[in-house]
Design a protein around this motif. Structure first.
Motif, PDB file in Angstrom:
ATOM      1  N   ALA A 191      35.548  53.322  50.890  1.00  0.00           N
ATOM      2  CA  ALA A 191      35.630  51.625  50.562  1.00  0.00           C
ATOM      3  C   ALA A 191      36.725  51.417  51.310  1.00  0.00           C
ATOM      4  CB  ALA A 191      35.725  50.814  49.348  1.00  0.00           C
ATOM      5  N   SER A 192      37.003  50.450  52.316  1.00  0.00           N
ATOM      6  CA  SER A 192      38.345  51.081  53.262  1.00  0.00           C
ATOM      7  C   SER A 192      38.697  49.160  52.350  1.00  0.00           C
ATOM      8  CB  SER A 192      38.370  50.410  54.385  1.00  0.00           C
ATOM      9  OG  SER A 192      37.190  51.306  55.119  1.00  0.00           O
ATOM     10  N   LEU A 193      40.038  49.631  52.388  1.00  0.00           N
ATOM     11  CA  LEU A 193      40.297  48.518  51.366  1.00  0.00           C
ATOM     12  C   LEU A 193      41.707  48.050  51.836  1.00  0.00           C
ATOM     13  CD1 LEU A 193      39.653  49.418  47.810  1.00  0.00           C
ATOM     14  CD2 LEU A 193      38.754  47.748  49.087  1.00  0.00           C
ATOM     15  N   ARG A 194      42.971  46.989  51.716  1.00  0.00           N
ATOM     16  CA  ARG A 194      44.033  47.093  51.373  1.00  0.00           C
ATOM     17  C   ARG A 194      44.560  46.041  50.737  1.00  0.00           C
ATOM     18  NH1 ARG A 194      44.974  42.296  55.694  1.00  0.00           N
ATOM     19  NH2 ARG A 194      44.483  40.675  54.017  1.00  0.00           N
ATOM     20  N   VAL A 195      45.364  47.499  49.870  1.00  0.00           N
ATOM     21  CA  VAL A 195      46.058  46.630  48.449  1.00  0.00           C
ATOM     22  C   VAL A 195      47.360  46.506  48.449  1.00  0.00           C
ATOM     23  CG1 VAL A 195      44.351  48.152  47.280  1.00  0.00           C
ATOM     24  CG2 VAL A 195      46.598  48.974  47.667  1.00  0.00           C
ATOM     25  N   LEU A 196      48.496  45.767  47.810  1.00  0.00           N
ATOM     26  CA  LEU A 196      49.357  45.295  47.417  1.00  0.00           C
ATOM     27  C   LEU A 196      50.239  45.863  45.734  1.00  0.00           C
ATOM     28  CD1 LEU A 196      51.860  43.540  49.387  1.00  0.00           C
ATOM     29  CD2 LEU A 196      50.916  41.709  47.865  1.00  0.00           C
ATOM     30  N   GLY A 197      50.586  46.137  45.413  1.00  0.00           N
ATOM     31  CA  GLY A 197      51.431  46.497  44.612  1.00  0.00           C
ATOM     32  C   GLY A 197      53.239  46.676  44.109  1.00  0.00           C
TER      33      GLY A 197
ATOM     34  N   LEU B 109      44.938  45.021  42.849  1.00  0.00           N
ATOM     35  CA  LEU B 109      44.336  45.626  41.792  1.00  0.00           C
ATOM     36  C   LEU B 109      43.128  45.638  40.895  1.00  0.00           C
ATOM     37  CD1 LEU B 109      47.801  47.324  41.861  1.00  0.00           C
ATOM     38  CD2 LEU B 109      46.289  48.045  43.624  1.00  0.00           C
ATOM     39  N   LYS B 110      43.266  44.453  40.752  1.00  0.00           N
ATOM     40  CA  LYS B 110      42.522  44.251  38.871  1.00  0.00           C
ATOM     41  C   LYS B 110      41.243  44.436  39.310  1.00  0.00           C
ATOM     42  CE  LYS B 110      46.255  41.581  37.120  1.00  0.00           C
ATOM     43  NZ  LYS B 110      46.604  40.361  37.108  1.00  0.00           N
ATOM     44  N   GLU B 111      40.830  44.267  41.007  1.00  0.00           N
ATOM     45  CA  GLU B 111      39.787  43.983  41.385  1.00  0.00           C
ATOM     46  C   GLU B 111      38.606  45.637  41.409  1.00  0.00           C
ATOM     47  OE1 GLU B 111      38.245  40.679  43.893  1.00  0.00           O
ATOM     48  OE2 GLU B 111      39.784  41.971  44.896  1.00  0.00           O
TER      49      GLU B 111
ATOM     50  N   ASP C 240      48.668  44.787  35.101  1.00  0.00           N
ATOM     51  CA  ASP C 240      48.677  45.508  34.254  1.00  0.00           C
ATOM     52  C   ASP C 240      47.294  46.179  34.650  1.00  0.00           C
ATOM     53  OD1 ASP C 240      46.548  44.282  34.476  1.00  0.00           O
ATOM     54  OD2 ASP C 240      45.712  44.480  31.454  1.00  0.00           O
ATOM     55  N   ALA C 241      47.437  46.136  35.759  1.00  0.00           N
ATOM     56  CA  ALA C 241      46.943  46.902  36.740  1.00  0.00           C
ATOM     57  C   ALA C 241      47.106  47.856  37.549  1.00  0.00           C
ATOM     58  CB  ALA C 241      45.612  46.050  37.665  1.00  0.00           C
ATOM     59  N   SER C 242      46.836  48.687  38.124  1.00  0.00           N
ATOM     60  CA  SER C 242      46.996  50.451  38.655  1.00  0.00           C
ATOM     61  C   SER C 242      46.364  50.471  39.715  1.00  0.00           C
ATOM     62  CB  SER C 242      48.383  51.251  37.866  1.00  0.00           C
ATOM     63  OG  SER C 242      47.090  52.028  37.230  1.00  0.00           O
ATOM     64  N   LEU C 243      47.337  51.606  40.208  1.00  0.00           N
ATOM     65  CA  LEU C 243      46.788  52.458  41.355  1.00  0.00           C
ATOM     66  C   LEU C 243      47.074  53.170  42.360  1.00  0.00           C
ATOM     67  CD1 LEU C 243      43.632  52.779  42.959  1.00  0.00           C
ATOM     68  CD2 LEU C 243      44.617  51.095  44.748  1.00  0.00           C
TER      69      LEU C 243
ATOM     70  N   PRO D  17      32.579  47.874  36.339  1.00  0.00           N
ATOM     71  CA  PRO D  17      32.127  47.383  37.470  1.00  0.00           C
ATOM     72  C   PRO D  17      31.911  47.162  38.915  1.00  0.00           C
ATOM     73  CG  PRO D  17      31.226  46.152  35.669  1.00  0.00           C
ATOM     74  CD  PRO D  17      32.799  46.814  35.780  1.00  0.00           C
ATOM     75  N   SER D  18      33.279  46.672  39.102  1.00  0.00           N
ATOM     76  CA  SER D  18      32.779  45.925  40.086  1.00  0.00           C
ATOM     77  C   SER D  18      32.813  47.102  41.507  1.00  0.00           C
ATOM     78  CB  SER D  18      34.929  46.028  40.526  1.00  0.00           C
ATOM     79  OG  SER D  18      35.270  45.389  41.852  1.00  0.00           O
TER      80      SER D  18
END
Length: 127
Positions: free
Chosen positions: A30-36, A16-18, A54-57, A22-23
């Motif tokens: 974009a096709s993504l796989r995230v975890l949280g 999530l931090k990424e 400290d990152a959220s989505l 300007p990443s």
């Protein structure tokens, strides 16, 4: 039999931090796989909020079936990133699963190794 669904590209595993400007990963579509960790979930809007440090989505879960949500559980989602006009990101999930038993330290270590391998491979192919 021909499929009426559009082809889906490869999925990049990211933290999530990424997913902050300007990443290069902060791209609409974009096709993504995230975890949280699930911080909140609204049945009415089908919007979940996951956090990692400290990152959220925000996650749009309207297309997910048979997935029960528990606050403070760990979830993995695969989907497409949508950048809103206010520069807020929402992942439109097409796959979601509870991964409470996952060793997060090992997961992040392996993710780091994959990213190092891909960077080295890209560097070698460009020379």
């Amino acid at each position: 039999m021909a499929s009426s669904r559009a082809a889906v590209g490869s999925v990049a595993p990211v933290t999530l931090k990424e997913l902050r400007p300007p990443s290069p990963l902060f791209v609409d579509g974009a096709s993504l796989r995230v975890l949280g960790k699930l911080q909140e979930y609204s049945v009415e809007t089908t919007i979940a909020m996951i956090i990692d440090g400290d990152a959220s989505l925000k996650i749009d879960t309207q297309h997910l079936r048979d997935l029960s949500f528990r606050i403070c559980s760990i979830y993995q989602f695969i989907g497409e990133l949508q950048i809103q006009p206010d520069n807020e990101a929402v992942l439109r999930a097409r796959v979601g699963r509870n991964v409470d038993g996952l060793n997060l330290n090992l997961y992040y270590q392996s993710l780091q190794l994959v990213m190092q391998f891909q960077a080295e491979r890209t560097r070698c192919q460009s020379t």
